[in-house]
Motif scaffolding. Structure first.
Motif, PDB file in Angstrom:
ATOM      1  N   ASP A 181      -1.836 -16.272   2.642  1.00 31.16           N
ATOM      2  CA  ASP A 181      -1.563 -14.955   2.078  1.00 31.16           C
ATOM      3  C   ASP A 181      -0.057 -14.764   1.891  1.00 31.16           C
ATOM      4  OD1 ASP A 181      -0.497 -14.362   4.576  1.00 31.16           O
ATOM      5  OD2 ASP A 181      -2.197 -13.144   5.223  1.00 31.16           O
ATOM      6  N   GLU A 182       0.351 -13.556   1.511  1.00 33.89           N
ATOM      7  CA  GLU A 182       1.767 -13.307   1.215  1.00 33.89           C
ATOM      8  C   GLU A 182       2.655 -13.395   2.453  1.00 33.89           C
ATOM      9  OE1 GLU A 182      -0.264  -9.502   2.254  1.00 33.89           O
ATOM     10  OE2 GLU A 182      -0.683 -11.195   0.914  1.00 33.89           O
ATOM     11  N   LYS A 183       2.036 -13.337   3.639  1.00 37.51           N
ATOM     12  CA  LYS A 183       2.794 -13.464   4.881  1.00 37.51           C
ATOM     13  C   LYS A 183       2.810 -14.897   5.404  1.00 37.51           C
ATOM     14  CE  LYS A 183       2.037  -8.699   6.420  1.00 37.51           C
ATOM     15  NZ  LYS A 183       1.508  -7.828   7.521  1.00 37.51           N
ATOM     16  N   GLY A 184       2.175 -15.806   4.664  1.00 37.52           N
ATOM     17  CA  GLY A 184       2.167 -17.204   5.064  1.00 37.52           C
ATOM     18  C   GLY A 184       1.077 -17.568   6.042  1.00 37.52           C
ATOM     19  N   TYR A 185       0.061 -16.723   6.221  1.00 41.64           N
ATOM     20  CA  TYR A 185      -1.048 -17.016   7.116  1.00 41.64           C
ATOM     21  C   TYR A 185      -2.179 -17.683   6.342  1.00 41.64           C
ATOM     22  CZ  TYR A 185       1.059 -14.215  10.831  1.00 41.64           C
ATOM     23  OH  TYR A 185       1.898 -13.733  11.800  1.00 41.64           O
ATOM     24  N   ILE A 186      -2.807 -18.675   6.982  1.00 42.34           N
ATOM     25  CA  ILE A 186      -3.942 -19.352   6.369  1.00 42.34           C
ATOM     26  C   ILE A 186      -5.099 -18.381   6.205  1.00 42.34           C
ATOM     27  CG2 ILE A 186      -5.639 -21.208   6.668  1.00 42.34           C
ATOM     28  CD1 ILE A 186      -3.561 -22.749   8.272  1.00 42.34           C
ATOM     29  N   GLN A 187      -5.762 -18.477   5.035  1.00 45.58           N
ATOM     30  CA  GLN A 187      -6.933 -17.649   4.763  1.00 45.58           C
ATOM     31  C   GLN A 187      -8.152 -18.528   4.496  1.00 45.58           C
ATOM     32  OE1 GLN A 187      -6.967 -14.233   4.980  1.00 45.58           O
ATOM     33  NE2 GLN A 187      -4.910 -14.585   5.809  1.00 45.58           N
ATOM     34  N   PRO A 188      -9.307 -18.298   5.148  1.00 49.66           N
ATOM     35  CA  PRO A 188      -9.540 -17.229   6.132  1.00 49.66           C
ATOM     36  C   PRO A 188      -8.870 -17.482   7.483  1.00 49.66           C
ATOM     37  CG  PRO A 188     -11.492 -18.572   5.905  1.00 49.66           C
ATOM     38  CD  PRO A 188     -10.547 -19.039   4.837  1.00 49.66           C
ATOM     39  N   GLY A 189      -8.600 -18.728   7.820  1.00 47.52           N
ATOM     40  CA  GLY A 189      -7.780 -19.046   8.982  1.00 47.52           C
ATOM     41  C   GLY A 189      -8.336 -18.630  10.321  1.00 47.52           C
ATOM     42  N   VAL A 190      -7.424 -18.577  11.293  1.00 51.10           N
ATOM     43  CA  VAL A 190      -7.794 -18.206  12.668  1.00 51.10           C
ATOM     44  C   VAL A 190      -6.824 -17.168  13.233  1.00 51.10           C
ATOM     45  CG1 VAL A 190      -8.943 -20.402  13.207  1.00 51.10           C
ATOM     46  CG2 VAL A 190      -6.483 -20.167  13.621  1.00 51.10           C
ATOM     47  N   GLY A 191      -6.025 -16.550  12.377  1.00 51.10           N
ATOM     48  CA  GLY A 191      -5.042 -15.587  12.855  1.00 51.10           C
ATOM     49  C   GLY A 191      -3.784 -16.276  13.355  1.00 51.10           C
ATOM     50  N   ASP A 192      -2.955 -15.517  14.068  1.00 49.84           N
ATOM     51  CA  ASP A 192      -1.740 -16.073  14.666  1.00 49.84           C
ATOM     52  C   ASP A 192      -2.144 -16.842  15.915  1.00 49.84           C
ATOM     53  OD1 ASP A 192       0.618 -16.423  16.291  1.00 49.84           O
ATOM     54  OD2 ASP A 192       1.621 -14.975  14.984  1.00 49.84           O
ATOM     55  N   ILE A 193      -2.215 -18.161  15.805  1.00 43.93           N
ATOM     56  CA  ILE A 193      -2.770 -18.965  16.892  1.00 43.93           C
ATOM     57  C   ILE A 193      -1.903 -18.882  18.152  1.00 43.93           C
ATOM     58  CG2 ILE A 193      -1.645 -21.111  16.189  1.00 43.93           C
ATOM     59  CD1 ILE A 193      -5.241 -20.732  17.584  1.00 43.93           C
ATOM     60  N   GLY A 194      -0.583 -18.767  17.991  1.00 49.21           N
ATOM     61  CA  GLY A 194       0.289 -18.664  19.156  1.00 49.21           C
ATOM     62  C   GLY A 194      -0.001 -17.395  19.953  1.00 49.21           C
ATOM     63  N   ASP A 195      -0.078 -16.271  19.268  1.00 46.63           N
ATOM     64  CA  ASP A 195      -0.395 -15.013  19.943  1.00 46.63           C
ATOM     65  C   ASP A 195      -1.764 -15.067  20.606  1.00 46.63           C
ATOM     66  OD1 ASP A 195       1.966 -13.699  19.426  1.00 46.63           O
ATOM     67  OD2 ASP A 195       1.245 -12.709  17.610  1.00 46.63           O
ATOM     68  N   ARG A 196      -2.720 -15.679  19.932  1.00 49.07           N
ATOM     69  CA  ARG A 196      -4.078 -15.731  20.484  1.00 49.07           C
ATOM     70  C   ARG A 196      -4.150 -16.664  21.695  1.00 49.07           C
ATOM     71  NH1 ARG A 196      -8.590 -17.036  16.595  1.00 49.07           N
ATOM     72  NH2 ARG A 196      -9.782 -16.083  18.283  1.00 49.07           N
ATOM     73  N   LEU A 197      -3.383 -17.737  21.658  1.00 51.07           N
ATOM     74  CA  LEU A 197      -3.380 -18.678  22.785  1.00 51.07           C
ATOM     75  C   LEU A 197      -2.802 -18.071  24.047  1.00 51.07           C
ATOM     76  CD1 LEU A 197      -2.227 -21.902  20.921  1.00 51.07           C
ATOM     77  CD2 LEU A 197      -4.338 -21.717  22.274  1.00 51.07           C
ATOM     78  N   PHE A 198      -1.759 -17.250  23.876  1.00 51.60           N
ATOM     79  CA  PHE A 198      -0.998 -16.793  25.024  1.00 51.60           C
ATOM     80  C   PHE A 198      -1.122 -15.293  25.287  1.00 51.60           C
ATOM     81  CE2 PHE A 198       1.069 -20.694  23.481  1.00 51.60           C
ATOM     82  CZ  PHE A 198       0.851 -21.482  24.603  1.00 51.60           C
TER      83      PHE A 198
END
Length: 202
Positions: A181-198
């Motif tokens: 997307d325009e923010k550089g996140y993969i679509q549909p993706g898995v979200g911000d993986i770093g935030d989700r991991l930690f």
């Protein structure tokens, strides 16, 4: 849809991996479960990494901070116990405005002679900027070959990163989503993986 990927990309097609990815796409699971899934997915991916080392060679394992940390145990468990390894960390983040990679941590020493190749651990390749920067850094470090291990990527990201050093780099990816997307996140993706991991999603 037929994906066209660079020749130095191995797209793993594994139903067990895809089942784990479906679980990871759920935004309702706890960080501990995210970490467990990433470790298990890394174990599957590691089966497609074919290393050809000599008896006097040490394999460099390059962990990309911070999300690559979650792949470390799963990958190390897949290696032969008698294979010498040296573990290094690189810190690179994507500027949220320009989407360009910014290097903030690099303590690579003068390259030891016995280190000729590396495996890079980073769960996602979105725009490919971070992956391209890492491959460039390691090429300049003097390696002969790098293998980039990633759970999820995009065709554009792989084309960008795979084109930096096509003769000296291989990419092993578990799955490929169509776009960012325009923010550089993969679509549909898995979200911000770093935030989700930690657990830093608020």
């Amino acid at each position: 849809m037929t994906l066209t990927l660079p020749n130095n990309v191995h797209h793993q097609h594994n139903e067990s991996f895809n089942h784990l990815l479906t679980s990871l796409r759920s935004r309702n699971i706890k960080p501990a479960d995210v970490r467990s899934l990433v470790r298990e997915m890394t174990t599957f991916l590691s089966k497609s990494v074919h290393l050809h080392t000599t008896p006097d060679e040490t394999l460099a394992v390059i962990v990309i901070l911070r999300s690559g940390l979650a792949m470390f145990d799963g990958f190390m468990d897949s290696l032969p116990q008698n294979l010498p390894t040296a573990v290094y960390h690189l810190g690179i983040f994507r500027d949220p405005t320009t989407l360009q990679p910014v290097e903030y941590y690099n303590k690579l020493p003068l390259k030891p002679a016995q280190i000729k190749q590396a495996v890079i651990l980073d769960p996602l390749i979105a725009t490919g900027g971070t992956a391209a920067a890492v491959v460039g850094i390691l090429k300049d470090w003097g390696l002969e070959q790098v293998t980039f291990l990633s759970m999820l990527s995009t065709p554009a990201g792989l084309s960008h990163a795979g084109g930096v050093w096509p003769e000296g780099s291989q990419f092993v990816v578990g799955s490929v989503d169509s776009q960012v997307d325009e923010k550089g996140y993969i679509q549909p993706g898995v979200g911000d993986i770093g935030d989700r991991l930690f657990g830093t999603v608020f």
